[in-house]
Design an enzyme around this catalytic site. Structure first.
Site, short mmCIF file in Angstrom:
data_model
loop_
_atom_site.label_atom_id
_atom_site.label_comp_id
_atom_site.label_asym_id
_atom_site.label_seq_id
_atom_site.Cartn_x
_atom_site.Cartn_y
_atom_site.Cartn_z
N LYS A 54 10.69 12.31 -28.17
CA LYS A 54 9.89 11.71 -27.08
C LYS A 54 9.19 10.44 -27.57
O LYS A 54 9.22 9.41 -26.90
CB LYS A 54 8.85 12.72 -26.58
CG LYS A 54 9.43 13.80 -25.69
CD LYS A 54 8.45 14.94 -25.45
CE LYS A 54 9.17 16.08 -24.71
NZ LYS A 54 8.41 17.33 -24.68
N GLN A 98 2.78 19.72 -25.59
CA GLN A 98 4.05 20.40 -25.83
C GLN A 98 3.86 21.92 -25.78
O GLN A 98 2.95 22.47 -26.40
CB GLN A 98 4.60 19.97 -27.21
CG GLN A 98 5.96 20.52 -27.54
CD GLN A 98 7.09 19.97 -26.67
OE1 GLN A 98 7.00 18.86 -26.13
NE2 GLN A 98 8.15 20.74 -26.51
N ASP A 121 4.16 15.95 -16.95
CA ASP A 121 5.02 17.14 -16.89
C ASP A 121 5.06 17.73 -15.47
O ASP A 121 5.96 18.52 -15.16
CB ASP A 121 4.44 18.23 -17.80
CG ASP A 121 5.16 18.32 -19.14
OD1 ASP A 121 6.37 18.03 -19.18
OD2 ASP A 121 4.51 18.70 -20.13
N1 GUN Z 1 8.61 22.61 -24.05
C1 GUN Z 1 9.92 22.67 -23.69
N2 GUN Z 1 10.14 21.86 -22.63
C2 GUN Z 1 8.96 21.30 -22.32
C3 GUN Z 1 8.57 20.36 -21.33
O1 GUN Z 1 9.35 19.90 -20.48
N3 GUN Z 1 7.26 20.00 -21.35
C4 GUN Z 1 6.38 20.51 -22.25
N4 GUN Z 1 5.11 20.11 -22.17
N5 GUN Z 1 6.72 21.38 -23.18
C5 GUN Z 1 8.00 21.76 -23.22
#
Ligand code: GUN
Length: 296
Positions: A54, A98, A121
């Site tokens: 990311k 995350q 998100d």
């Molecule tokens: N962990 C796995 N996929 C995601 C996601 O799309 N967002 C977040 N914040 N954590 C994750």
């Protein structure tokens, strides 16, 4: 019929190029640089890989990336204090914590402490409610990516029968809301659904998001249907580590009209949509028009 393969990798590259273009324009015309803060608590190896990816892609499209790596035993109070600081920081337009979080932290409490306008998100309860009532919101990245691919392939989705297999808050439920928003007739199926094969056979669009290895065989798929496979299951096959989806690709590709492969389908779209959401949040924060084609 042999399906057209929907190339998520190429699609995601196009989305990132669009984002990069608009970021460059924002910088030039308004002197604004969108910023994304990613918070990682602990050392979960899969999460570390995602967070690195990311951060890298954020910088590649010209945005500022702020990474906050906290110890696994970080207290809830300290995490909430950091989120409060990021909420108030005008250079930060998007905040992503995350998941999963270590067990001693209350995930709902943490997510709901993020400013909804910065919740890239789309997990904050306000965004969930806004999406459910058809109002402007931040939309979860994976379902947004699926929607973009479906719109690109079909144009209008109006009147189509869609089945979403899986009822998670992250994919299944928001995906169903988005399809409903595009005037599909939507069924949400799950582990207790009766006659799942029949339900799937009636669908023009199948979104499989259950996290169960190849659980949808090709003979459940209506001839010519569009299949979006959200599953990412890691297995060892023929002595090699592989990623496979929730759909049995080899048989489904013979029946579907279009299908996303695993890997190279939905997966690459998720981070591309995170960048799109950060750009959208930045435009909204500054009272500027939203980027076209990058929102629901
Ligand atoms: N962990 C796995 N996929 C995601 C996601 O799309 N967002 C977040 N914040 N954590 C994750």
């Amino acid at each position: 019929m042999v399906a057209q393969v929907i190339d998520g990798k190429a699609f995601a590259a196009r989305v990132r190029a669009q984002v990069a273009d608009q970021v460059a324009r924002l910088k030039e015309e308004n002197g604004i640089i969108p910023g994304l803060a990613v918070v990682l608590v602990g050392e979960d190896p899969a999460s570390q890989v995602y967070v690195r990816s990311k951060g890298k892609q954020t910088v590649e499209v010209g945005m500022n990336s702020y990474e906050h790596k906290l110890d696994a035993d970080t207290s809830e109070e300290d995490l909430l204090t950091l989120i409060d600081k990021l909420n108030k920081d005008p250079a930060v337009h998007g905040i992503l914590v995350q998941l999963p979080l270590p067990k001693h932290l209350n995930e709902d409490l943490v997510i709901n402490s993020i400013d909804p306008a910065k919740d890239v998100d789309g997990f904050h309860i306000s965004n969930v409610g806004l999406l459910g009532t058809g109002q402007k919101s931040m939309v979860p990245c994976t379902p947004l990516g699926c929607l973009m691919m479906l719109r690109d392939y079909h144009g209008s989705l109006s009147g189509m029968n869609a089945v979403v297999i899986g009822r998670s808050n992250i994919v299944g439920k928001p995906m169903a809301q988005l399809l409903l928003g595009d005037s599909c007739t939507v069924t949400i199926a799950h582990s207790r659904t009766k006659d799942l094969p029949d339900v799937v056979r009636r669908a023009d669009i199948v979104v499989a998001a259950v996290g169960r290895l190849e659980m949808v065989p090709g003979d459940w798929i209506k001839e010519g249907a569009t299949v979006i496979d959200v599953g990412i299951n890691r297995i060892e096959r023929d002595g090699k580590n592989k990623l496979v989806g929730d759909v049995d690709y080899a048989s489904a590709v013979e029946r579907a009209g279009a299908i996303t492969p695993v890997p190279g389908g939905v997966g690459p779209m998720t981070i591309a949509c995170l960048l799109a959401n950060t750009l959208t949040a930045c435009c909204r924060a500054n009272g500027l028009p939203e980027p076209e084609g990058l929102t629901a």
